[in-house]
Design an enzyme around this catalytic site. Sequence first.
Site, mmCIF file in Angstrom:
data_model
loop_
_atom_site.group_PDB
_atom_site.id
_atom_site.type_symbol
_atom_site.label_atom_id
_atom_site.label_comp_id
_atom_site.label_asym_id
_atom_site.label_seq_id
_atom_site.Cartn_x
_atom_site.Cartn_y
_atom_site.Cartn_z
ATOM 1 N N LYS A 148 2.016 1.872 -9.452
ATOM 2 C CA LYS A 148 1.730 3.091 -8.687
ATOM 3 C C LYS A 148 1.487 4.261 -9.646
ATOM 4 O O LYS A 148 0.568 5.052 -9.463
ATOM 5 C CB LYS A 148 2.892 3.427 -7.740
ATOM 6 C CG LYS A 148 3.056 2.439 -6.597
ATOM 7 C CD LYS A 148 1.929 2.587 -5.591
ATOM 8 C CE LYS A 148 1.911 1.484 -4.563
ATOM 9 N NZ LYS A 148 0.721 1.464 -3.722
ATOM 10 N N SER B 210 4.220 6.386 -4.100
ATOM 11 C CA SER B 210 5.600 6.100 -3.708
ATOM 12 C C SER B 210 6.551 7.006 -4.460
ATOM 13 O O SER B 210 6.270 7.412 -5.603
ATOM 14 C CB SER B 210 5.891 4.641 -4.062
ATOM 15 O OG SER B 210 7.268 4.390 -4.012
ATOM 16 N N TYR C 217 6.058 -2.934 -10.141
ATOM 17 C CA TYR C 217 5.511 -2.321 -8.928
ATOM 18 C C TYR C 217 5.415 -0.801 -9.106
ATOM 19 O O TYR C 217 4.378 -0.185 -8.886
ATOM 20 C CB TYR C 217 6.379 -2.654 -7.707
ATOM 21 C CG TYR C 217 6.069 -1.769 -6.515
ATOM 22 C CD1 TYR C 217 4.883 -1.945 -5.803
ATOM 23 C CD2 TYR C 217 6.921 -0.743 -6.122
ATOM 24 C CE1 TYR C 217 4.571 -1.105 -4.726
ATOM 25 C CE2 TYR C 217 6.629 0.090 -5.057
ATOM 26 C CZ TYR C 217 5.451 -0.102 -4.363
ATOM 27 O OH TYR C 217 5.141 0.724 -3.306
HETATM 28 P P1 NAD Z 1 1.933 -3.980 3.754
HETATM 29 O O1 NAD Z 1 2.095 -5.106 2.813
HETATM 30 O O2 NAD Z 1 2.435 -4.135 5.134
HETATM 31 O O3 NAD Z 1 0.399 -3.545 3.840
HETATM 32 C C1 NAD Z 1 -0.496 -3.712 2.755
HETATM 33 C C2 NAD Z 1 -1.739 -4.396 3.284
HETATM 34 O O4 NAD Z 1 -2.682 -4.559 2.238
HETATM 35 C C3 NAD Z 1 -1.445 -5.803 3.845
HETATM 36 O O5 NAD Z 1 -1.997 -5.900 5.124
HETATM 37 C C4 NAD Z 1 -2.140 -6.746 2.862
HETATM 38 O O6 NAD Z 1 -2.629 -7.896 3.502
HETATM 39 C C5 NAD Z 1 -3.252 -5.851 2.304
HETATM 40 N N1 NAD Z 1 -3.686 -6.164 0.936
HETATM 41 C C6 NAD Z 1 -2.907 -6.351 -0.158
HETATM 42 N N2 NAD Z 1 -3.682 -6.601 -1.235
HETATM 43 C C7 NAD Z 1 -4.972 -6.558 -0.820
HETATM 44 C C8 NAD Z 1 -6.211 -6.728 -1.464
HETATM 45 N N3 NAD Z 1 -6.291 -7.013 -2.773
HETATM 46 N N4 NAD Z 1 -7.344 -6.618 -0.731
HETATM 47 C C9 NAD Z 1 -7.278 -6.341 0.599
HETATM 48 N N5 NAD Z 1 -6.127 -6.186 1.264
HETATM 49 C C10 NAD Z 1 -4.980 -6.280 0.561
HETATM 50 O O7 NAD Z 1 2.595 -2.680 3.067
HETATM 51 P P2 NAD Z 1 2.922 -1.262 3.693
HETATM 52 O O8 NAD Z 1 4.395 -1.135 3.804
HETATM 53 O O9 NAD Z 1 2.071 -1.006 4.854
HETATM 54 O O10 NAD Z 1 2.487 -0.338 2.477
HETATM 55 C C11 NAD Z 1 1.188 0.210 2.376
HETATM 56 C C12 NAD Z 1 1.061 0.901 1.028
HETATM 57 O O11 NAD Z 1 2.064 1.898 0.914
HETATM 58 C C13 NAD Z 1 1.239 -0.031 -0.159
HETATM 59 O O12 NAD Z 1 0.316 0.354 -1.160
HETATM 60 C C14 NAD Z 1 2.647 0.248 -0.612
HETATM 61 O O13 NAD Z 1 2.815 0.009 -1.979
HETATM 62 C C15 NAD Z 1 2.781 1.731 -0.288
HETATM 63 N N6 NAD Z 1 4.188 2.132 -0.085
HETATM 64 C C16 NAD Z 1 4.944 1.491 0.864
HETATM 65 C C17 NAD Z 1 6.278 1.846 1.023
HETATM 66 C C18 NAD Z 1 7.138 1.136 2.039
HETATM 67 O O14 NAD Z 1 8.355 1.283 1.962
HETATM 68 N N7 NAD Z 1 6.584 0.405 2.991
HETATM 69 C C19 NAD Z 1 6.855 2.874 0.243
HETATM 70 C C20 NAD Z 1 6.048 3.527 -0.690
HETATM 71 C C21 NAD Z 1 4.714 3.141 -0.842
HETATM 72 N N1 UFG Z 2 20.140 -1.946 0.652
HETATM 73 C C1 UFG Z 2 21.262 -2.682 0.954
HETATM 74 N N2 UFG Z 2 21.090 -3.955 1.410
HETATM 75 C C2 UFG Z 2 19.875 -4.525 1.578
HETATM 76 C C3 UFG Z 2 18.727 -3.757 1.274
HETATM 77 C C4 UFG Z 2 18.898 -2.470 0.797
HETATM 78 O O1 UFG Z 2 22.388 -2.219 0.813
HETATM 79 O O2 UFG Z 2 19.785 -5.690 1.985
HETATM 80 C C5 UFG Z 2 20.307 -0.559 0.196
HETATM 81 C C6 UFG Z 2 19.767 -0.297 -1.200
HETATM 82 O O3 UFG Z 2 20.702 -0.599 -2.177
HETATM 83 C C7 UFG Z 2 19.411 1.188 -1.105
HETATM 84 C C8 UFG Z 2 18.993 1.369 0.351
HETATM 85 O O4 UFG Z 2 19.575 0.281 1.064
HETATM 86 O O5 UFG Z 2 20.541 1.968 -1.351
HETATM 87 C C9 UFG Z 2 17.500 1.344 0.571
HETATM 88 O O6 UFG Z 2 16.942 0.169 -0.010
HETATM 89 P P1 UFG Z 2 15.457 -0.296 0.285
HETATM 90 O O7 UFG Z 2 15.232 -1.571 -0.458
HETATM 91 O O8 UFG Z 2 15.190 -0.293 1.735
HETATM 92 O O9 UFG Z 2 14.576 0.892 -0.313
HETATM 93 P P2 UFG Z 2 14.445 1.422 -1.813
HETATM 94 O O10 UFG Z 2 14.720 2.895 -1.757
HETATM 95 O O11 UFG Z 2 15.223 0.634 -2.763
HETATM 96 O O12 UFG Z 2 12.908 1.152 -2.130
HETATM 97 C C10 UFG Z 2 11.878 1.551 -1.231
HETATM 98 C C11 UFG Z 2 10.691 0.619 -1.376
HETATM 99 C C12 UFG Z 2 10.081 0.769 -2.722
HETATM 100 C C13 UFG Z 2 9.755 2.202 -2.989
HETATM 101 C C14 UFG Z 2 10.972 3.060 -2.787
HETATM 102 C C15 UFG Z 2 10.664 4.512 -2.961
HETATM 103 O O13 UFG Z 2 11.088 -0.720 -1.222
HETATM 104 O O14 UFG Z 2 8.888 0.038 -2.754
HETATM 105 O O15 UFG Z 2 11.490 2.867 -1.490
HETATM 106 O O16 UFG Z 2 9.610 4.856 -2.123
HETATM 107 F F1 UFG Z 2 9.317 2.318 -4.258
#
Ligand code: NAD
Ligand code: UFG
Length: 336
Positions: free
Chosen positions: A153, A124, A149
């Site tokens: 990572k 991330s 979190y």
């Molecule tokens: P998500 O929660 O939708 O998907 C994660 C999946 O992993 C879920 O289906 C959950 O049931 C499964 N899971 C969790 N723990 C597990 C375990 N111990 N064993 C087996 N399955 C397990 O999340 P996502 O948004 O699809 O994100 C996927 C990955 O990308 C995550 O590692 C997250 O940290 C990373 N990531 C996501 C974002 C974002 O904004 N969505 C940003 C940066 C990184």
């Molecule tokens: N925001 C609002 N209102 C809300 C939610 C978010 O104003 O209800 C704003 C935040 O302050 C920020 C922007 O929208 O300025 C984006 O916020 P998000 O929560 O959607 O995303 P972040 O960038 O804070 O975090 C996301 C993921 C993290 C990850 C990060 C970098 O949630 O897990 O991107 O990859 F680490």
Amino acid sequence: MKVLVTGGLGYIGSHTCVQMLNAGMEPIIVDNLCNAKIAVLDRIEALTNIRPQFYQGDIRDETFLDDVFSKHAIQSVIHFAGLKAVGESVAKPLEYYDNNVNGSLVLARAMRTAGVKSIIFSSSATVYGDPESVPITESSSVGATTNPYGRSKYMVEGCLTDFYQSQPDWSVTFARYFNPVGAHPSGTMGEDPQGIPNNLMPFIAQVAVGRRDKLSIFGDDYATPDGTGVRDYIHVMDVADGHLVALNRVGQKAGLHIYNLGTGKGSSVIEMLDAFSQACGKPVPYEICPRRPGDIGACWASTEKAEKQLGWKATRSVLEMTADTWHWQSKNPQGY
Ligand code: NAD
Ligand code: UFG
């Protein structure tokens, strides 16, 4: 190509599995369903006419993983499984380190036992913390994370880097996602957060569909053009495609590969809100609130390395991100 996909029924994993199946790859999905519904498997099948092999189980269960590896000639692993809510990680650090860090170590051990030497890890942009400058390149400093979190990572990247040093014939890839948003253009798959959404886009979508009253904008006094936070939003289908390219280009190439998955463009909260209003054809109510603790002002990716080395670039616009999110949310107001 047979690829074990941990967390393959989650938001990013499910979209990636669809693109893999469309490209003739064979994803083998492991998910414990802690943050996904089994209905996702039906949606993947409906879109591709293929029901991928699915094993319900936990990546921290080594015997379970050994069994899955013994049943299939797996060539690579894409490791999505993990917990991802920043606020929850502050309240439950042990659970986050156990799931994200310990889970990744157990997975790497099971891969070593099975002789599978290729992994793409979902990292991330959070590992960069509050960046000194933008755009953020892959060699920008990492580690100044602000919550468990983010640290989980960063810790997994550290563990896998050390492991790679001891096993230089492995291919280890860190895909550092910026802000994945959007949904499958069919409107049948998308993000389905449990409870109150933490992230901007699902929150806006739930306001637009009538599940919530208004968006709280967290701060309008950042040093950005309109004062609201700026992020690099990237369509989830582009994130999915980025994994396929990484698998093909570096997945079988020994080395430690690190790539940003972003668009290289930042958008503010107000800009995203405007784009969403355009997509759904009505204004989305909001109020300006104080900053959210731990938030940074602006963050976007340098995409140069991925473009040069992988030949990959995100192509979908902010309008496609908001239109596809609205398509999904309006067709599935309560999610799956
Ligand atoms: P998500 O929660 O939708 O998907 C994660 C999946 O992993 C879920 O289906 C959950 O049931 C499964 N899971 C969790 N723990 C597990 C375990 N111990 N064993 C087996 N399955 C397990 O999340 P996502 O948004 O699809 O994100 C996927 C990955 O990308 C995550 O590692 C997250 O940290 C990373 N990531 C996501 C974002 C974002 O904004 N969505 C940003 C940066 C990184
Ligand atoms: N925001 C609002 N209102 C809300 C939610 C978010 O104003 O209800 C704003 C935040 O302050 C920020 C922007 O929208 O300025 C984006 O916020 P998000 O929560 O959607 O995303 P972040 O960038 O804070 O975090 C996301 C993921 C993290 C990850 C990060 C970098 O949630 O897990 O991107 O990859 F680490």
